[in-house]
Write an enzyme that holds these catalytic residues in place. Structure first.
Site, PDB file in Angstrom:
ATOM      1  N   SER A 197     -50.183  15.045  31.967  1.00  0.00           N
ATOM      2  CA  SER A 197     -50.677  14.805  33.321  1.00  0.00           C
ATOM      3  C   SER A 197     -50.361  16.046  34.092  1.00  0.00           C
ATOM      4  CB  SER A 197     -49.821  13.751  33.715  1.00  0.00           C
ATOM      5  OG  SER A 197     -49.885  13.820  35.347  1.00  0.00           O
ATOM      6  N   MET A 207     -55.868   5.930  40.923  1.00  0.00           N
ATOM      7  CA  MET A 207     -55.035   4.981  41.739  1.00  0.00           C
ATOM      8  C   MET A 207     -55.685   4.979  43.079  1.00  0.00           C
ATOM      9  SD  MET A 207     -51.243   6.767  39.888  1.00  0.00           S
ATOM     10  CE  MET A 207     -52.285   8.259  39.395  1.00  0.00           C
ATOM     11  N   ASP A 241     -47.853   5.286  30.629  1.00  0.00           N
ATOM     12  CA  ASP A 241     -47.867   6.532  31.907  1.00  0.00           C
ATOM     13  C   ASP A 241     -46.464   6.363  32.791  1.00  0.00           C
ATOM     14  OD1 ASP A 241     -48.584   8.347  33.545  1.00  0.00           O
ATOM     15  OD2 ASP A 241     -50.243   7.242  34.161  1.00  0.00           O
ATOM     16  N   MET A 249     -54.783   9.942  43.556  1.00  0.00           N
ATOM     17  CA  MET A 249     -54.068   8.897  44.299  1.00  0.00           C
ATOM     18  C   MET A 249     -54.820   9.087  45.871  1.00  0.00           C
ATOM     19  SD  MET A 249     -50.170   9.584  43.147  1.00  0.00           S
ATOM     20  CE  MET A 249     -49.838   9.986  41.633  1.00  0.00           C
ATOM     21  N   MET A 299     -48.509   1.031  32.956  1.00  0.00           N
ATOM     22  CA  MET A 299     -47.584   1.941  33.706  1.00  0.00           C
ATOM     23  C   MET A 299     -46.194   1.663  33.543  1.00  0.00           C
ATOM     24  SD  MET A 299     -49.517   3.912  35.516  1.00  0.00           S
ATOM     25  CE  MET A 299     -48.208   4.601  36.253  1.00  0.00           C
ATOM     26  N   HIS A 331     -54.907  14.355  31.451  1.00  0.00           N
ATOM     27  CA  HIS A 331     -54.851  13.166  32.329  1.00  0.00           C
ATOM     28  C   HIS A 331     -54.581  13.566  33.527  1.00  0.00           C
ATOM     29  CE1 HIS A 331     -53.350   9.150  33.104  1.00  0.00           C
ATOM     30  NE2 HIS A 331     -52.537   9.426  33.958  1.00  0.00           N
ATOM     31  N   HIS A 335     -57.174   9.006  36.029  1.00  0.00           N
ATOM     32  CA  HIS A 335     -56.546   7.643  36.241  1.00  0.00           C
ATOM     33  C   HIS A 335     -56.657   7.406  37.747  1.00  0.00           C
ATOM     34  CE1 HIS A 335     -52.066   5.674  36.298  1.00  0.00           C
ATOM     35  NE2 HIS A 335     -53.300   4.845  36.711  1.00  0.00           N
ATOM     36  N   ASP A 350     -54.386  12.730  37.560  1.00  0.00           N
ATOM     37  CA  ASP A 350     -53.960  11.541  38.650  1.00  0.00           C
ATOM     38  C   ASP A 350     -54.622  11.519  39.868  1.00  0.00           C
ATOM     39  OD1 ASP A 350     -51.941   9.952  37.055  1.00  0.00           O
ATOM     40  OD2 ASP A 350     -51.005  11.718  36.617  1.00  0.00           O
TER      41      ASP A 350
HETATM   42  C1  DX5 Z   1     -47.949   8.229  38.198  1.00  0.00           C
HETATM   43  C2  DX5 Z   1     -48.942   8.787  37.312  1.00  0.00           C
HETATM   44  C3  DX5 Z   1     -48.343   9.476  36.168  1.00  0.00           C
HETATM   45  C4  DX5 Z   1     -47.428  10.664  36.273  1.00  0.00           C
HETATM   46  C5  DX5 Z   1     -46.626  10.924  35.285  1.00  0.00           C
HETATM   47  O1  DX5 Z   1     -48.129   7.585  39.274  1.00  0.00           O
HETATM   48  O2  DX5 Z   1     -49.768   8.137  37.180  1.00  0.00           O
HETATM   49  O3  DX5 Z   1     -49.315   9.947  35.275  1.00  0.00           O
HETATM   50  O4  DX5 Z   1     -48.008  11.743  36.734  1.00  0.00           O
HETATM   51  O5  DX5 Z   1     -45.402  11.728  35.371  1.00  0.00           O
HETATM   52  P1  DX5 Z   1     -44.169  11.657  34.561  1.00  0.00           P
HETATM   53  O6  DX5 Z   1     -44.354  12.001  33.063  1.00  0.00           O
HETATM   54  O7  DX5 Z   1     -43.634  12.966  35.122  1.00  0.00           O
HETATM   55  O8  DX5 Z   1     -43.456  10.188  35.013  1.00  0.00           O
HETATM   56 ZN    ZN Z   2     -51.349   8.621  35.633  1.00  0.00          ZN
END
Ligand code: DX5
Ligand code: ZN
Length: 218
Positions: A5, A65, A172, A34, A134, A30, A63, A32
């Site tokens: 990620s 979110m 994840d 948000m 998750m 990956h 991903h 992310d």
């Molecule tokens: C969290 C994300 C993850 C995150 C993982 O909301 O969806 O993908 O980046 O980070 P680590 O591996 O540091 O927990």
């Molecule tokens: Zn993620």
């Protein structure tokens, strides 16, 4: 598979970070996304995905979110995402949204939060390319792994086998070598990791150490 990620990558040198992944044994990148609504944080969106796509030699795994993913899915597909996961918790017409992702030529995934039971996927699992379990509450990198996830991986593996489905199990959040080993033993197919890789002194070795878990424990 291992999906770094890039949330914890050096964002001032994002191009170099993607080139490093090109030369690594990582499988997916990956990404992310948000929105500050579904999760209490903002990250990156479509223009950054497009920029990464210009040099990325590995599939981009977006991903999402975000609260209304169906509105963003066409743009992410166009921006070069090969895999798109959406959250079960925010989608009313899950079957429709999964179909939308697949019709755009992408792999379709459903992500579920730590409190969402695996059983809600019973009537959709056959349609999915992957499930993202998750193992932290989504919103930030660097959080502590929730160990109840081990049971969820095992339950999901059973559900997939029972229905002869093809969905891969992605996990994840908070992943390291110790919990990664147990996740692989329970049947995980894809480990996502941000801090474990990007806070280590050697990112390529960190990726390889996670990849190795599949060779030893699968
Ligand atoms: C969290 C994300 C993850 C995150 C993982 O909301 O969806 O993908 O980046 O980070 P680590 O591996 O540091 O927990
Ligand atoms: Zn993620």
């Amino acid at each position: 598979m291992v999906a770094p990620s890039i949330l914890s990558a050096d964002l001032l040198s994002l191009g170099d970070e993607i080139r490093l992944l090109n030369h690594s044994n990582a499988d997916w990148i990956h990404f992310d996304v948000m929105d500050g609504v579904f999760v209490p944080n903002l990250t990156f969106g479509i223009p950054i995905c497009e920029a990464i796509k210009q040099i990325a030699q590995k599939p981009i795994d977006a991903h999402l979110m975000v609260a209304q993913p169906e509105q963003l899915i066409p743009s992410f597909a166009k921006a070069g995402a090969s895999c798109i996961s959406i959250h079960y918790e925010v989608v009313t017409h899950l079957h429709r949204t999964i179909t939308q992702i697949k019709e755009l030529g992408c792999k379709a995934g459903v992500a579920i939060n730590p409190h969402t039971p695996v059983s809600v996927l019973e009537d959709i699992i056959g349609e999915l390319d992957y499930v993202c379990l998750m193992s932290v509450n989504p919103g930030y990198a660097g959080q502590k792994f929730i160990s109840h996830t081990f049971e969820k991986v095992a339950k999901l593996r059973k559900l997939i086998e029972k229905q002869n489905a093809n969905a891969l199990i992605q996990v994840d959040g908070g992943i390291n070598i110790e919990n990664g080993k147990e996740l692989v033993k329970q049947g995980a197919d894809i480990l996502v990791a941000a801090n474990f890789i990007y806070k280590s002194s050697n990112k390529l070795e960190a990726i390889d150490s996670l990849k190795n878990l599949f060779v030893i424990y699968k």
